[in-house]
Design a protein around this motif. Structure first.
Motif, PDB file in Angstrom:
ATOM      1  N   LEU A 114       4.322  -7.206 -13.879  1.00  0.00           N
ATOM      2  CA  LEU A 114       3.566  -6.060 -14.398  1.00  0.00           C
ATOM      3  C   LEU A 114       2.438  -5.716 -13.263  1.00  0.00           C
ATOM      4  O   LEU A 114       2.109  -4.651 -12.681  1.00  0.00           O
ATOM      5  CB  LEU A 114       2.958  -5.779 -15.659  1.00  0.00           C
ATOM      6  N   GLY A 115       1.690  -6.811 -13.120  1.00  0.00           N
ATOM      7  CA  GLY A 115       0.255  -6.673 -12.248  1.00  0.00           C
ATOM      8  C   GLY A 115       0.651  -6.287 -10.765  1.00  0.00           C
ATOM      9  O   GLY A 115       0.045  -5.718 -10.216  1.00  0.00           O
ATOM     10  N   CYS A 116       1.762  -7.061 -10.228  1.00  0.00           N
ATOM     11  CA  CYS A 116       2.116  -6.791  -8.964  1.00  0.00           C
ATOM     12  C   CYS A 116       2.797  -5.344  -8.703  1.00  0.00           C
ATOM     13  O   CYS A 116       2.499  -4.769  -7.683  1.00  0.00           O
ATOM     14  CB  CYS A 116       3.074  -7.852  -8.271  1.00  0.00           C
ATOM     15  N   ILE A 117       3.356  -4.913  -9.826  1.00  0.00           N
ATOM     16  CA  ILE A 117       3.977  -3.673  -9.623  1.00  0.00           C
ATOM     17  C   ILE A 117       2.700  -2.470  -9.718  1.00  0.00           C
ATOM     18  O   ILE A 117       2.787  -1.509  -8.904  1.00  0.00           O
ATOM     19  CB  ILE A 117       4.918  -3.136 -10.895  1.00  0.00           C
ATOM     20  N   ILE A 118       1.759  -2.762 -10.669  1.00  0.00           N
ATOM     21  CA  ILE A 118       0.627  -1.836 -10.526  1.00  0.00           C
ATOM     22  C   ILE A 118      -0.050  -1.871  -9.317  1.00  0.00           C
ATOM     23  O   ILE A 118      -0.496  -0.756  -8.680  1.00  0.00           O
ATOM     24  CB  ILE A 118      -0.313  -2.536 -11.765  1.00  0.00           C
ATOM     25  N   VAL A 119      -0.306  -3.161  -8.814  1.00  0.00           N
ATOM     26  CA  VAL A 119      -1.104  -3.399  -7.381  1.00  0.00           C
ATOM     27  C   VAL A 119      -0.282  -2.419  -6.213  1.00  0.00           C
ATOM     28  O   VAL A 119      -0.705  -1.581  -5.421  1.00  0.00           O
ATOM     29  CB  VAL A 119      -1.147  -4.704  -6.804  1.00  0.00           C
ATOM     30  N   ALA A 120       1.201  -2.570  -6.170  1.00  0.00           N
ATOM     31  CA  ALA A 120       1.777  -1.923  -5.254  1.00  0.00           C
ATOM     32  C   ALA A 120       2.046  -0.249  -5.406  1.00  0.00           C
ATOM     33  O   ALA A 120       1.703   0.306  -4.409  1.00  0.00           O
ATOM     34  CB  ALA A 120       3.301  -2.485  -5.523  1.00  0.00           C
ATOM     35  N   LYS A 121       1.801   0.135  -6.766  1.00  0.00           N
ATOM     36  CA  LYS A 121       1.784   1.499  -7.032  1.00  0.00           C
ATOM     37  C   LYS A 121       0.416   2.121  -6.551  1.00  0.00           C
ATOM     38  O   LYS A 121       0.429   3.218  -6.002  1.00  0.00           O
ATOM     39  CB  LYS A 121       2.100   1.807  -8.361  1.00  0.00           C
ATOM     40  N   PHE A 122      -0.824   1.331  -6.625  1.00  0.00           N
ATOM     41  CA  PHE A 122      -1.892   1.789  -6.191  1.00  0.00           C
ATOM     42  C   PHE A 122      -2.205   1.676  -4.842  1.00  0.00           C
ATOM     43  O   PHE A 122      -2.702   2.404  -4.271  1.00  0.00           O
ATOM     44  CB  PHE A 122      -3.279   1.280  -7.012  1.00  0.00           C
ATOM     45  N   TYR A 123      -1.897   0.425  -4.204  1.00  0.00           N
ATOM     46  CA  TYR A 123      -2.234   0.047  -2.949  1.00  0.00           C
ATOM     47  C   TYR A 123      -1.074  -0.636  -1.972  1.00  0.00           C
ATOM     48  O   TYR A 123      -1.360  -1.386  -1.178  1.00  0.00           O
ATOM     49  CB  TYR A 123      -3.426  -1.021  -3.001  1.00  0.00           C
ATOM     50  N   GLY A 124      -0.093  -0.062  -2.115  1.00  0.00           N
ATOM     51  CA  GLY A 124       1.265  -0.515  -1.706  1.00  0.00           C
ATOM     52  C   GLY A 124       1.230  -0.223  -0.312  1.00  0.00           C
ATOM     53  O   GLY A 124       1.871  -1.004   0.554  1.00  0.00           O
ATOM     54  N   LYS A 125       0.680   0.960   0.215  1.00  0.00           N
ATOM     55  CA  LYS A 125       0.594   1.206   1.743  1.00  0.00           C
ATOM     56  C   LYS A 125      -0.226   0.343   2.656  1.00  0.00           C
ATOM     57  O   LYS A 125      -0.151   0.659   3.628  1.00  0.00           O
ATOM     58  CB  LYS A 125       0.379   2.630   1.820  1.00  0.00           C
ATOM     59  N   GLU A 126      -1.172  -0.246   1.718  1.00  0.00           N
ATOM     60  CA  GLU A 126      -2.344  -0.949   2.716  1.00  0.00           C
ATOM     61  C   GLU A 126      -1.620  -2.527   2.975  1.00  0.00           C
ATOM     62  O   GLU A 126      -1.045  -2.957   2.245  1.00  0.00           O
ATOM     63  CB  GLU A 126      -3.512  -1.000   1.949  1.00  0.00           C
ATOM     64  N   ALA A 127      -1.859  -2.727   4.394  1.00  0.00           N
ATOM     65  CA  ALA A 127      -1.375  -4.157   4.910  1.00  0.00           C
ATOM     66  C   ALA A 127      -1.822  -5.355   4.251  1.00  0.00           C
ATOM     67  O   ALA A 127      -1.279  -6.432   4.105  1.00  0.00           O
ATOM     68  CB  ALA A 127      -1.419  -4.140   6.005  1.00  0.00           C
ATOM     69  N   ARG A 128      -3.349  -5.288   3.796  1.00  0.00           N
ATOM     70  CA  ARG A 128      -4.122  -6.270   3.016  1.00  0.00           C
ATOM     71  C   ARG A 128      -3.550  -6.543   1.782  1.00  0.00           C
ATOM     72  O   ARG A 128      -4.184  -7.550   1.160  1.00  0.00           O
ATOM     73  CB  ARG A 128      -5.602  -6.041   3.467  1.00  0.00           C
ATOM     74  N   THR A 129      -3.119  -5.750   0.978  1.00  0.00           N
ATOM     75  CA  THR A 129      -2.987  -5.859  -0.329  1.00  0.00           C
ATOM     76  C   THR A 129      -1.958  -7.431  -0.845  1.00  0.00           C
ATOM     77  O   THR A 129      -2.665  -8.089  -1.448  1.00  0.00           O
ATOM     78  CB  THR A 129      -1.758  -4.724  -1.023  1.00  0.00           C
ATOM     79  N   TYR A 130      -0.796  -7.640  -0.166  1.00  0.00           N
ATOM     80  CA  TYR A 130      -0.372  -8.753  -0.725  1.00  0.00           C
ATOM     81  C   TYR A 130      -1.173  -9.949  -0.310  1.00  0.00           C
ATOM     82  O   TYR A 130      -1.244 -10.884  -1.129  1.00  0.00           O
ATOM     83  CB  TYR A 130       1.221  -8.830   0.074  1.00  0.00           C
TER      84      TYR A 130
END
Length: 155
Positions: A114-130
């Protein structure tokens, strides 16, 4: 290979915050527990972060299909609550801590999927997210492993 390592690893792929607790009881060393939790959390995060776009689209299609079926049956569709406690917590993290708060703490407090889906939804386009998620996993694994082994050593 110790079975305890696999338990900690697989627990960390889904519920990271509790993954280090069984370490001392399974007779694992501090470093073994830390590495198993970190790798399990990071691999789980990679899977769910990169699969999140597919998961979100699948959930939206499924919801629309259910709504269409309910409308065809003449039933009304219940509106979901927008501001739940979890949504408020996530919004507070996003506004106050930004990308760092979301990447470090949401997979830790919610769950890795759930946390990674939320992070990807908010900041999925940014390269530094993962990479920030992985850094958060390392820091959180170190903190939780230290707490667990510190408390275990105290008693």
């Amino acid at each position: 290979m110790k079975d305890g390592l696999l338990w900690v690893f697989f627990l960390a792929t889904f519920k990271f915050s509790f993954s280090t607790i069984p370490g001392p009881g399974l007779k694992l060393f501090f470093l073994e527990t830390f590495i198993a939790a970190f790798l399990g959390g990071s691999i789980g995060a990679a899977f769910f972060y990169y699969a999140s776009e597919f998961i979100i689209q699948w959930m939206q299609k499924r919801r629309l299909k259910k709504e269409k079926l309910l409308l065809q049956q003449g039933k009304t569709i219940k509106k979901k609550k927008i501001f739940t406690k979890l949504n408020r917590f996530i919004f507070m993290l996003k506004t106050k801590l930004g990308i760092y708060g979301i990447c470090f703490w949401v997979p830790f407090f919610c769950s890795v999927p759930l946390g990674c889906i939320i992070v990807a939804k908010f900041y999925g386009k940014e390269a530094r997210t993962y990479p920030l998620i992985v850094l958060g996993m390392a820091i959180n694994a170190l903190i939780t492993t230290s707490l667990v082994y510190g408390i275990h050593g105290f008693f």
